[in-house]
Motif scaffolding. Structure first.
Motif, PDB file in Angstrom:
ATOM      1  N   GLU A   1       0.836  -1.195   0.000  1.00 31.65           N
ATOM      2  CA  GLU A   1       0.000   0.000   0.000  1.00 31.65           C
ATOM      3  C   GLU A   1       0.877   1.254   0.000  1.00 31.65           C
ATOM      4  OE1 GLU A   1      -3.243   0.195  -0.336  1.00 31.65           O
ATOM      5  OE2 GLU A   1      -3.478  -1.997  -0.380  1.00 31.65           O
ATOM      6  N   THR A   2       0.652   2.128  -0.962  1.00 36.46           N
ATOM      7  CA  THR A   2       1.326   3.420  -1.024  1.00 36.46           C
ATOM      8  C   THR A   2       0.309   4.510  -0.677  1.00 36.46           C
ATOM      9  OG1 THR A   2       0.855   4.121  -3.296  1.00 36.46           O
ATOM     10  CG2 THR A   2       2.534   2.417  -3.009  1.00 36.46           C
ATOM     11  N   PRO A   3       0.721   5.757  -0.505  1.00 36.57           N
ATOM     12  CA  PRO A   3      -0.253   6.822  -0.232  1.00 36.57           C
ATOM     13  C   PRO A   3      -1.274   7.017  -1.342  1.00 36.57           C
ATOM     14  CG  PRO A   3       1.960   7.545   0.350  1.00 36.57           C
ATOM     15  CD  PRO A   3       2.116   6.244  -0.360  1.00 36.57           C
ATOM     16  N   LEU A   4      -0.946   6.539  -2.564  1.00 41.82           N
ATOM     17  CA  LEU A   4      -1.835   6.785  -3.707  1.00 41.82           C
ATOM     18  C   LEU A   4      -2.405   5.517  -4.342  1.00 41.82           C
ATOM     19  CD1 LEU A   4       0.234   9.615  -5.444  1.00 41.82           C
ATOM     20  CD2 LEU A   4      -1.746   9.856  -3.934  1.00 41.82           C
ATOM     21  N   GLY A   5      -2.147   4.377  -3.744  1.00 46.62           N
ATOM     22  CA  GLY A   5      -2.677   3.156  -4.343  1.00 46.62           C
ATOM     23  C   GLY A   5      -1.955   1.922  -3.841  1.00 46.62           C
ATOM     24  N   THR A   6      -1.983   0.880  -4.675  1.00 41.94           N
ATOM     25  CA  THR A   6      -1.370  -0.400  -4.328  1.00 41.94           C
ATOM     26  C   THR A   6      -0.351  -0.780  -5.394  1.00 41.94           C
ATOM     27  OG1 THR A   6      -3.399  -1.134  -3.240  1.00 41.94           O
ATOM     28  CG2 THR A   6      -1.808  -2.835  -3.831  1.00 41.94           C
ATOM     29  N   SER A   7       0.822  -1.222  -4.949  1.00 46.16           N
ATOM     30  CA  SER A   7       1.878  -1.629  -5.875  1.00 46.16           C
ATOM     31  C   SER A   7       2.246  -3.086  -5.618  1.00 46.16           C
ATOM     32  CB  SER A   7       3.114  -0.742  -5.692  1.00 46.16           C
ATOM     33  OG  SER A   7       4.184  -1.202  -6.503  1.00 46.16           O
TER      34      SER A   7
END
Length: 219
Positions: A59-65
């Motif tokens: 989980e990143t601040p802007l989505g999922t990687s």
């Protein structure tokens, strides 16, 4: 045994190898230790390419990687005392690894050049089903790697075994190859052709333990 000789391709690794060999540079103990550590980092990076990976969603601040992350349970085992800087380099990259330490030294029964490897100190976690990384900076005769591996057997059977060395002599590599099965990997920064009459690598670099930590008294 699968041998990965990193000196077969030119890289920045050559710089660190040149400095640990160079008598004008190697007597700076801090620099010597750091160069061995950096070589350990490079060897660890190359070794990491052979491990098993599993995709994990991060989980990143802007989505999922989705990122493939290593799933091996790694145990780093170094031969004291020369192996400490190499161990630190590997640990810089495998910071979640378990750790083991083992002592091994040459014992000369007489004043001749013949010797046996004595193992006295050993601290090790359970190795059953794990990935064992056995690190020894100087692979000279190969007897230390074989003796220490035998001493580790009571701690369980590893799922995979990787040997890591900075400089090796071809006769020592040949000896180790006879004592480890074909699935074992050897990761080595460079290989020299021969040993002298006392079983030291030529041209090598001298005594790695003494260069890293100071000369020891003989008894």
């Amino acid at each position: 045994m699968k041998i990965h000789n990193l000196s077969l391709q030119n890289s920045i690794l050559n710089t660190f190898i040149s400095e640990i060999r160079n008598t004008d540079v190697q007597n700076d103990r801090l620099r010597f230790r750091r160069n061995i550590e950096r070589i350990g980092e490079i060897l660890g990076y190359e070794m990491s390419k052979s491990l098993n990976y599993k995709q994990k969603a991060i989980e990143t601040p802007l989505g999922t990687s989705p990122i493939p992350l290593p799933k091996n349970d790694v145990v780093l085992c170094s031969i004291l005392r020369a192996g400490i800087p190499l161990h630190n380099g590997l640990l810089n990259y495998f910071d979640k690894a378990e750790n083991a330490f083992i002592s091994a030294y040459r014992h000369h029964k007489t004043h001749s050049d013949d010797f046996e490897i004595i193992v006295e100190y050993l601290a090790c976690p359970n190795l059953e089903g794990k990935t064992l990384v056995l690190a020894d900076p100087m692979l000279a005769t190969g007897q230390s790697l074989v003796a220490t591996f035998r001493a580790l057997r009571p701690f369980g059977k590893p799922k995979a075994i990787h040997l890591v060395s900075v400089i090796g002599a071809q006769p020592g590599i040949d000896f180790v190859e006879k004592h480890f099965d074909e699935n074992v990997h050897l990761w080595i920064a460079t290989v020299d052709e021969k040993l002298n009459d006392k079983g030291y690598i030529v041209p090598g670099l001298g005594d790695a333990g003494d260069l890293a930590f100071g000369e020891k008294l003989q008894h």
